[in-house]
Design an enzyme around this catalytic site. Sequence first.
Site, short mmCIF file in Angstrom:
data_model
loop_
_atom_site.label_atom_id
_atom_site.label_comp_id
_atom_site.label_asym_id
_atom_site.label_seq_id
_atom_site.Cartn_x
_atom_site.Cartn_y
_atom_site.Cartn_z
N TRP A 115 0.83 -1.21 0.00
CA TRP A 115 0.00 0.00 0.00
C TRP A 115 0.86 1.25 0.00
O TRP A 115 0.56 2.22 -0.71
CB TRP A 115 -0.97 0.00 1.18
CG TRP A 115 -1.93 -1.15 1.15
CD1 TRP A 115 -2.15 -2.06 2.14
CD2 TRP A 115 -2.80 -1.53 0.06
NE1 TRP A 115 -3.10 -2.97 1.73
CE2 TRP A 115 -3.52 -2.67 0.47
CE3 TRP A 115 -3.04 -1.01 -1.21
CZ2 TRP A 115 -4.46 -3.30 -0.34
CZ3 TRP A 115 -3.97 -1.64 -2.03
CH2 TRP A 115 -4.67 -2.76 -1.59
N ASP A 185 -1.39 6.60 6.50
CA ASP A 185 -2.50 5.72 6.12
C ASP A 185 -2.73 4.77 7.29
O ASP A 185 -1.89 3.94 7.60
CB ASP A 185 -2.10 4.94 4.86
CG ASP A 185 -3.12 3.88 4.45
OD1 ASP A 185 -4.14 3.71 5.14
OD2 ASP A 185 -2.88 3.21 3.42
N LYS A 209 -11.89 -1.70 6.89
CA LYS A 209 -11.08 -2.65 7.64
C LYS A 209 -11.58 -2.74 9.08
O LYS A 209 -11.84 -3.80 9.59
CB LYS A 209 -9.60 -2.22 7.63
CG LYS A 209 -9.03 -1.97 6.25
CD LYS A 209 -8.86 -3.24 5.42
CE LYS A 209 -8.77 -3.01 3.93
NZ LYS A 209 -7.59 -2.32 3.44
C1 LIG Z 1 -7.05 -1.94 2.18
C2 LIG Z 1 -5.99 -0.91 2.27
C3 LIG Z 1 -5.81 0.03 1.27
C4 LIG Z 1 -6.64 0.06 0.02
O1 LIG Z 1 -7.92 0.50 0.30
P1 LIG Z 1 -9.00 0.84 -0.84
O2 LIG Z 1 -10.14 1.36 -0.05
O3 LIG Z 1 -9.28 -0.44 -1.55
O4 LIG Z 1 -8.41 1.85 -1.75
C5 LIG Z 1 -4.84 1.00 1.47
N1 LIG Z 1 -4.08 1.02 2.58
C6 LIG Z 1 -4.22 0.11 3.54
C7 LIG Z 1 -3.35 0.17 4.76
C8 LIG Z 1 -5.17 -0.89 3.43
O5 LIG Z 1 -5.31 -1.80 4.41
#
Ligand SMILES: *Cc1c(COP(=O)(O)O)cnc(C)c1O
Length: 374
Positions: A115, A185, A209
């Site tokens: 990511w 993030d 998540k």
């Molecule tokens: C799942 C995830 C993403 C991607 O998320 P989307 O909503 O599919 O764009 C990005 N960063 C992390 C840490 C994730 O767990």
Amino acid sequence: MNSYISFTYKEEKEVSRVYNFSAGPAVLPEEVLKEAAEEMLDYRGCGMSVMEMSHRSKVFDEIIKTAEADLRSLLNVPDNYKVLFLQGGAHLQFAQIPMNLMKNKVADYIVTGQWAKKAYNEAKLYGTANKIASSEDKTFSYIPDCSDLPISPDADYVYICENNTIYGTKFKTLPNTKGKTLVSDVSSCFLSEPMDVTKYGLIYGGVQKNIGPAGVVIVIIREDLVTDDVLPGTPTIMKYKTQVDADSLYNTPPCYGIYICGKVFKWIQKMGGLDAMKQINEEKAAILYDYLDESEMFKGTVRKEDRSLMNVPFVTDSEELNAKFIAEAKAAGFENLKGHRSVGGMRASIYNAMPIEGVKALVEFMKKFETENK
Ligand SMILES: *Cc1c(COP(=O)(O)O)cnc(C)c1O
């Protein structure tokens, strides 16, 4: 309310649920789902579902304002930070962040997984993105030492992915950004433990998540970073300022998702807030990690001090045994234990809503599997 139709909707129906270890979209608190089900056809006497009402209605205004207030109180968000409920997932933030923050067209990225790498590659479309640290040399199985990195003097921000969902690592100490704005993030560790918002310029996470249904991304941004001074060509809707000025209602927001997030915030408050959440999460993770440390068959894949509380990857020493385990676990009611397609093996995501009973039952199942397959 003058209703046109009234009817009895509920019939007694047995529901069975599995232990869902999905990395995302992921398990939600049962209480929240039940409450949403009860309110599905008639939200608190207004005769409509939250899905059917105007985002400019008084009822929805109350929903989004309460959600924001509860999130602010859970995370102790200071007044000089804005909270936004947006769409486009984490992936849109990979672009929106450089578009808004790359004033000098320079940013430093710490690449600790897929990511962060995707965010880094996206930022290159907008300026100079520097990879100032990485753990790719060892398949992202650790967090690099970030105490004295070569931070670029003109960097607009330093970027991290705080919990690496795929690899199961987590920053236990934030990098020393040498005074530069930290952007993080937190998709897969959002509200799993307290965090000091003042250490960041921008925090964001897709909610699917640990907080709610897919379709909502929450951005917490320090006021001084919200400006009209964005990269040329930035679409209006991609300017944080547009959304800040409109209280996340510039266009139709993901109303139903925000409503569920709001319910999860209330649930976390009821559980005792983020200190309590952290304690429960540590307890849950320890059950699994302790077993991985003593098992002869299953092994954790991450350096111990960097282990995530949320995502726990593990392997056996054979692909066949991994596949057999995943299949038998599924048959026994433990779903989504397959590791990410890029790494294989197994991964148990044990987010806030995974009950401790689920983790205990999984470990019992693993012990039994180990005995039977020695
Ligand atoms: C799942 C995830 C993403 C991607 O998320 P989307 O909503 O599919 O764009 C990005 N960063 C992390 C840490 C994730 O767990």
